[in-house]
Design a protein around this motif. Structure first.
Motif, PDB file in Angstrom:
ATOM      1  N   GLY A 140      20.410  41.497  43.203  1.00 13.73           N
ATOM      2  CA  GLY A 140      20.993  40.314  42.573  1.00 13.73           C
ATOM      3  C   GLY A 140      22.371  39.950  43.063  1.00 13.73           C
ATOM      4  N   GLY A 141      22.973  40.753  43.900  1.00 11.84           N
ATOM      5  CA  GLY A 141      24.328  40.443  44.349  1.00 11.84           C
ATOM      6  C   GLY A 141      24.906  41.557  45.194  1.00 11.84           C
ATOM      7  N   SER A 142      26.269  41.534  45.275  1.00 13.89           N
ATOM      8  CA  SER A 142      26.954  42.473  46.159  1.00 13.89           C
ATOM      9  C   SER A 142      28.201  43.008  45.469  1.00 13.89           C
ATOM     10  N   GLY A 143      28.451  44.303  45.699  1.00 12.24           N
ATOM     11  CA  GLY A 143      29.675  44.898  45.202  1.00 12.24           C
ATOM     12  C   GLY A 143      30.737  44.877  46.287  1.00 12.24           C
ATOM     13  N   ILE A 144      31.956  44.444  45.934  1.00 12.11           N
ATOM     14  CA  ILE A 144      33.032  44.345  46.917  1.00 12.11           C
ATOM     15  C   ILE A 144      34.204  45.227  46.491  1.00 12.11           C
ATOM     16  N   GLU A 145      35.003  45.630  47.491  1.00 12.00           N
ATOM     17  CA  GLU A 145      36.245  46.363  47.228  1.00 12.00           C
ATOM     18  C   GLU A 145      37.397  45.545  47.791  1.00 12.00           C
ATOM     19  N   ILE A 146      38.417  45.364  46.965  1.00  9.98           N
ATOM     20  CA  ILE A 146      39.594  44.597  47.387  1.00  9.98           C
ATOM     21  C   ILE A 146      40.452  45.488  48.276  1.00  9.98           C
ATOM     22  N   VAL A 147      40.724  45.013  49.496  1.00  6.93           N
ATOM     23  CA  VAL A 147      41.524  45.801  50.439  1.00  6.93           C
ATOM     24  C   VAL A 147      42.907  45.216  50.636  1.00  6.93           C
ATOM     25  N   HIS A 148      43.126  43.963  50.189  1.00  3.79           N
ATOM     26  CA  HIS A 148      44.475  43.409  50.281  1.00  3.79           C
ATOM     27  C   HIS A 148      44.556  42.173  49.401  1.00  3.79           C
ATOM     28  N   MET A 149      45.765  41.987  48.776  1.00  2.68           N
ATOM     29  CA  MET A 149      46.070  40.774  48.040  1.00  2.68           C
ATOM     30  C   MET A 149      47.586  40.700  47.843  1.00  2.68           C
ATOM     31  N   LYS A 150      48.085  39.522  47.644  1.00  6.99           N
ATOM     32  CA  LYS A 150      49.513  39.344  47.429  1.00  6.99           C
ATOM     33  C   LYS A 150      49.888  39.887  46.060  1.00  6.99           C
ATOM     34  N   GLU A 151      51.221  40.143  45.890  1.00 11.61           N
ATOM     35  CA  GLU A 151      51.644  40.812  44.663  1.00 11.61           C
ATOM     36  C   GLU A 151      51.460  39.936  43.439  1.00 11.61           C
ATOM     37  N   ASP A 152      51.629  38.580  43.584  1.00 11.07           N
ATOM     38  CA  ASP A 152      51.414  37.720  42.423  1.00 11.07           C
ATOM     39  C   ASP A 152      49.927  37.628  42.063  1.00 11.07           C
ATOM     40  N   ASP A 153      49.044  37.658  43.104  1.00  6.72           N
ATOM     41  CA  ASP A 153      47.610  37.696  42.815  1.00  6.72           C
ATOM     42  C   ASP A 153      47.229  39.017  42.157  1.00  6.72           C
ATOM     43  N   ARG A 154      47.892  40.079  42.598  1.00  5.60           N
ATOM     44  CA  ARG A 154      47.616  41.385  41.989  1.00  5.60           C
ATOM     45  C   ARG A 154      48.026  41.379  40.527  1.00  5.60           C
ATOM     46  N   GLU A 155      49.137  40.750  40.235  1.00  2.00           N
ATOM     47  CA  GLU A 155      49.609  40.701  38.855  1.00  2.00           C
ATOM     48  C   GLU A 155      48.664  39.858  37.994  1.00  2.00           C
ATOM     49  N   LYS A 156      48.147  38.747  38.538  1.00  2.00           N
ATOM     50  CA  LYS A 156      47.188  37.929  37.795  1.00  2.00           C
ATOM     51  C   LYS A 156      45.920  38.735  37.501  1.00  2.00           C
ATOM     52  N   LEU A 157      45.480  39.506  38.493  1.00  2.00           N
ATOM     53  CA  LEU A 157      44.280  40.313  38.301  1.00  2.00           C
ATOM     54  C   LEU A 157      44.524  41.391  37.251  1.00  2.00           C
ATOM     55  N   ARG A 158      45.731  42.010  37.291  1.00  2.00           N
ATOM     56  CA  ARG A 158      46.030  43.066  36.313  1.00  2.00           C
ATOM     57  C   ARG A 158      46.006  42.507  34.899  1.00  2.00           C
ATOM     58  N   ARG A 159      46.580  41.357  34.716  1.00  2.00           N
ATOM     59  CA  ARG A 159      46.613  40.764  33.377  1.00  2.00           C
ATOM     60  C   ARG A 159      45.213  40.374  32.918  1.00  2.00           C
ATOM     61  N   LEU A 160      44.408  39.861  33.850  1.00  2.00           N
ATOM     62  CA  LEU A 160      43.039  39.488  33.495  1.00  2.00           C
ATOM     63  C   LEU A 160      42.250  40.709  33.040  1.00  2.00           C
ATOM     64  N   VAL A 161      42.384  41.822  33.733  1.00  2.00           N
ATOM     65  CA  VAL A 161      41.656  43.032  33.375  1.00  2.00           C
ATOM     66  C   VAL A 161      42.133  43.567  32.029  1.00  2.00           C
ATOM     67  N   HIS A 162      43.446  43.623  31.838  1.00  2.00           N
ATOM     68  CA  HIS A 162      43.977  44.153  30.570  1.00  2.00           C
ATOM     69  C   HIS A 162      43.580  43.256  29.399  1.00  2.00           C
ATOM     70  N   ARG A 163      43.525  41.960  29.648  1.00  2.00           N
ATOM     71  CA  ARG A 163      43.151  41.058  28.557  1.00  2.00           C
ATOM     72  C   ARG A 163      41.737  41.335  28.096  1.00  2.00           C
ATOM     73  N   HIS A 164      40.844  41.602  29.027  1.00  2.00           N
ATOM     74  CA  HIS A 164      39.467  41.889  28.646  1.00  2.00           C
ATOM     75  C   HIS A 164      39.324  43.290  28.068  1.00  2.00           C
ATOM     76  N   LEU A 165      40.202  44.217  28.513  1.00  2.00           N
ATOM     77  CA  LEU A 165      40.139  45.557  27.935  1.00  2.00           C
ATOM     78  C   LEU A 165      40.643  45.559  26.496  1.00  2.00           C
ATOM     79  N   ASP A 166      41.605  44.708  26.207  1.00  2.00           N
ATOM     80  CA  ASP A 166      42.172  44.654  24.863  1.00  2.00           C
ATOM     81  C   ASP A 166      41.269  43.883  23.907  1.00  2.00           C
ATOM     82  N   ALA A 167      40.369  43.069  24.468  1.00  2.00           N
ATOM     83  CA  ALA A 167      39.531  42.214  23.609  1.00  2.00           C
ATOM     84  C   ALA A 167      38.556  43.058  22.799  1.00  2.00           C
TER      85      ALA A 167
END
Length: 865
Positions: free
Chosen positions: A838-865
């Protein structure tokens, strides 16, 4: 004209019957008559056998007599009388055509032999005959030898069977009776001339003089006479009837009466067929004369099997030489009869007929003896096929014994015998496969190997090599790897000199492309690995690895990796060492396959080669090696891998470094703390990218590196004037790492995002270093570049995501991904690690620090939900 009217001397011997041929309405009607005749003759054969084995009033005899009578009376009535002509190895019914009756199982040939041994060459059943006559005929077939008065009748011209039938008052069944038929006038003239020169007179010997059977010289003389009689009979010569008659008489004047008598007796036994022309008849007569004589000589033991072919050749040469034509019309130089006998293919056909028509006892004795090689392979094949078609175990055992006995001819001293057997075995290969459907006998290959090693004649050696190659192909096709290895071992142990160089060449041909592919396929099959297959494949590890490399490029190549690993481990050092050497090659595909196979087979060997090879690889090869070494399957070498990674961080590609750092943190490789602190502080000479620094900070937190607490505090709080000196994403990572090191209350939230290794029960291609969050509402995303297209993000973590897409990605592909969460866009570079239905699993190998921060907040928001 009627032959009987012109040849009264021939008519004195036999009664005359007027028989009119039955006109067949169509081919179907003829087939019906043929089938009825075949059934009637089989019932007659059963009757003759029962009469020989049982008493007259035995139930079996009575039953077979009734059955034979009903069948014969029925067919005789439908044909207005049944006339049978017995020829060598067959029975001919003139009313049904000039060819013998079909006889697939040889039953009619056996009946013909029985009748001919009783002195019968023609048999007639009247339209009406009674059962008593049939019973008397069956008894006469097994009567004792001729009495004195019967012998006198035979010499006087009445014939023994005529006297016997007259004695029993038999009128409905006639033996050796000639029917009235049209005979060629030229043939009639020739026969009349033979009669005039004493052909029908008895041999000039007294009663006390022993009868002398014809010898080879008598046969040669008769054939010469026949060949010299042929030119005047040929219409193509343009001779008049008077000239032909004078030529015939001139030939006979130079011939002895004994020779004329021998030829005439053959003509009496093999009379011309209805309207048969001179040339076909003379050819048939010469063949019958030769076959009859040689068959009698062979049965008497005076002609050996090895002498059959030379004698045929001699007789053919004699007949061809005697048939030379030197008259005024000598444009062809040879008569038609001589020309036919001069052909090698005609002689071969006769030799085959000789062996095929030989009585079963003599033929069986030859097939079980050392002279079986003298039997033409066509006749041998027919005999073996008959045994195979019988379908019984006993018949198949007999066929196997005959074939093995034939193969023993490879050890004979005679070079001709060895060549004949080697060529014959090649032609009998289909029967070999039929008789031994599972595994060929070792005796075959062993005998061929021994013969090849001793053979000094190149032609024989080539035939033996071809046969061995065929045996090897059969063995591989049937997965008889033990037999194939035995052949290879026999060839490889031969002396290494110029005289036996052909054996080494044959060993190389045996593992040629097609058979090599079969061996590799057998090694990778979904069944237990035969221990012989690795031994066979290790003979050429280079070619084996080339094949495995090619298979890995196929769409389903990854599914075969476990089978490849099993094979490589079974072979061991020879192929593993070659795989390691391929890591340093310039050909990318070979390096890629070596990385995959070594990582799954011997990860320590790949680790040892990594320091030397890593810098020469492009980034995706580095990524493949690091990801393969970081798999859970290589947990035994995880610590060693982390240690090697820590030493190679500066040489690795920037897109590979984050994964190496993650592995160092997960395995708690404390010797790398100093290097990680240097990277985290941004003081490393090479690794100053913010994403690499964030990864180093996360690794220090995972390792609970207390000595890094001061540095992390400084990175989180240091200011440059009114603003912070470090980017927000890096400072957030430093605060989370400090929380883990100091075990602050906030570390619970951090551990929820990081520490999930102990909760993972399913194996993943790469260890899950971050908690994977399932999204209730999938995020939309867009892939940029060659694989551009829209996808949906189903699950996400700080280290990667799972994408749903109709477009199938390939493992190892690198992509540029843009994920959208509300109005926020998160960009990253990722590598495809696994592909599912049904799809593909990917691993992030690089991203800018502001994109990393957006991703961190998105993950924590769903973990806290």
């Amino acid at each position: 004209m009627s032959a009987m009217k012109e040849l009264p001397a021939m008519m004195d011997d036999v009664p005359t019957l007027a028989a009119q041929p039955v006109r067949m309405g169509d081919a179907r009607r003829r087939e019906v008559h043929v089938a009825k005749v075949q059934r009637a003759l089989r019932s007659l054969q059963i009757l003759l056998r029962s009469t020989r084995l049982y008493q007259k009033d035995h139930p079996q005899t009575m039953e077979s007599l009734d059955a034979a009578y009903e069948a014969l009376r029925d067919v005789a009535g439908s044909l207005n009388g049944l006339e049978l002509r017995l020829e060598r190895g067959g029975i001919l019914v003139p009313k049904l055509g000039p060819a013998p009756l079909p006889d697939g199982r040889g039953e009619l040939a056996s009946l013909a032999d029985d009748l001919q041994r009783a002195g019968i060459h023609a048999l007639f059943f009247a339209e009406k005959f009674h059962v008593g006559e049939l019973d008397s005929f069956a008894r006469l077939m097994h009567a004792p030898p001729l009495r004195a008065e019967e012998k006198a009748l035979n010499q006087s011209g009445a014939g023994p069977w005529t006297a016997r039938l007259a004695e029993h008052c038999m009128e409905g069944i006639l033996v050796n009776a000639e029917t009235e038929r049209t005979v060629d006038s030229v043939l009639a003239s020739m026969v009349a001339a033979l009669v005039a020169y004493g052909g029908s007179s008895p041999q000039d010997t007294g009663d006390d003089t022993p009868f002398r059977a014809p010898c080879v010289e008598d046969l040669v003389a008769a054939l010469r006479l026949l060949a010299r009689l042929t030119p005047p009979l040929e219409v193509a010569r343009g001779l008049s009837a008077e000239d032909a008659a004078r030529a015939i008489h001139a030939v006979l004047e130079q011939t002895s009466k004994a020779t004329v008598r021998l030829l005439f007796s053959t003509i009496s036994q093999y009379a011309p067929r209805d309207a048969e022309r001179a040339q076909p008849y003379l050819l048939r007569l010469s063949e019958s004369l030769v076959l009859e004589f040689l068959g009698a000589e062979f049965s008497a033991g005076t002609l050996a099997a090895a002498g059959v072919r030379p004698l045929f050749q001699r007789l053919g040469d004699e007949l061809a030489a005697a048939g030379a034509y030197g008259g005024p019309h000598a444009s062809q130089h040879l008569s038609a009869l001589a020309m036919e006998w001069a052909k090698e293919e005609h002689r071969e056909q006769l030799i085959e007929r000789f062996w095929s028509e030989l009585p079963a006892r003599e033929r069986s004795a030859t097939l079980r003896g050392p002279e079986i090689w003298c039997v033409p392979v066509s006749a041998l094949r027919r005999t073996l096929r008959h045994l195979v078609d019988a379908g019984t175990d006993a018949a198949r055992r007999e066929a196997r014994g005959i074939l093995l006995n034939y193969a023993r001819g490879l050890a004979l001293a005679d070079p001709l015998a060895r060549r004949t057997v080697a060529a014959g075995l090649a032609e009998l290969t289909p029967l070999l496969e039929t008789l031994w459907p599972n595994q060929l006998p070792e005796e075959l290959s062993r005998g061929a190997l021994q013969a090849l090693e001793k053979e000094t004649i190149p032609e024989n050696g080539a035939l033996l090599a071809a046969f061995l190659e065929t045996l090897g192909g059969i063995a591989v096709t049937r997965a008889d790897f033990a037999g194939f290895e035995a052949i290879l071992a026999g060839l490889e142990t031969a002396p290494r000199d110029s005289q036996h160089g052909h054996m080494a060449a044959l060993a190389e041909r045996l593992v040629a492309q097609d058979r090599w592919l079969l061996l590799v396929d057998a090694a990778l099959a979904n069944r237990a690995l035969d221990p012989i297959v690795p031994r066979l494949l290790q003979r050429d590890p280079e070619r084996l690895l080339d094949r495995l490399t090619l298979l890995l490029t196929e769409p389903r190549g990854q599914e075969q990796v476990p089978a490849m690993v099993r094979l490589l481990r079974a072979i061991g050092v020879p192929v593993l060492g070659l795989l390691e050497a391929r890591l340093y090659e310039a050909r990318r595909q070979r390096v890629l396959a070596a990385i995959k196979l070594l990582a799954a087979t011997d990860a320590d060997r790949l680790l040892r080669a990594l320091p030397r090879a890593l810098a020469s690889w492009e980034w995706n090869l580095q990524d493949l090696a690091v990801s393969e070494l970081a798999r859970p399957a290589n947990a035994a070498s995880a610590v060693s891998a982390a240690f090697v990674f820590s030493a190679l961080l500066a040489e690795a590609h920037p897109l590979v470094v984050p994964m190496m750092i993650d592995h160092i943190g997960v395995t708690q490789e404390m010797t790398a703390v100093a290097t990680l602190m240097e990277i985290a502080a941004g003081e490393h000479t090479v690794l100053r990218d913010v994403f690499a620094r964030i990864k180093a900070i996360e690794a220090l937190g995972r390792m609970r590196a207390a000595e890094a607490a001061g540095l992390l505090y400084e990175l989180a709080e240091r200011r440059d004037g009114l603003s912070y000196a470090e980017p927000g994403g890096l400072r957030a990572a430093a605060e989370e790492a400090l929380a883990l090191i100091e075990n602050r209350p906030s570390s619970v939230r951090v551990r929820a995002a990081y520490e999930t290794l102990g909760q993972a029960n399913r194996p993943f291609p790469v260890p899950r270093r971050y908690t994977r969050v399932a999204l209730d509402s999938p995020l939309t995303a867009q892939i940029a570049g060659p694989q551009a297209g829209a996808v949906r993000v189903r699950t996400i973590s700080l280290g990667g995501a799972y994408l749903e897409s109709p477009r199938k990605l390939a493992v190892g592909d690198s992509i540029q991904l843009e994920m959208r969460s509300g109005l926020r866009k998160i960009h990253c570079t990722a590598v495809v690690r696994n592909v599912g239905p049904g799809g593909s699993g990917i691993e992030i190998v690089h991203m800018k620090e502001d994109d990393r921060e957006k991703l961190r907040r998105l993950v924590h928001r769903h973990l806290d939900a």
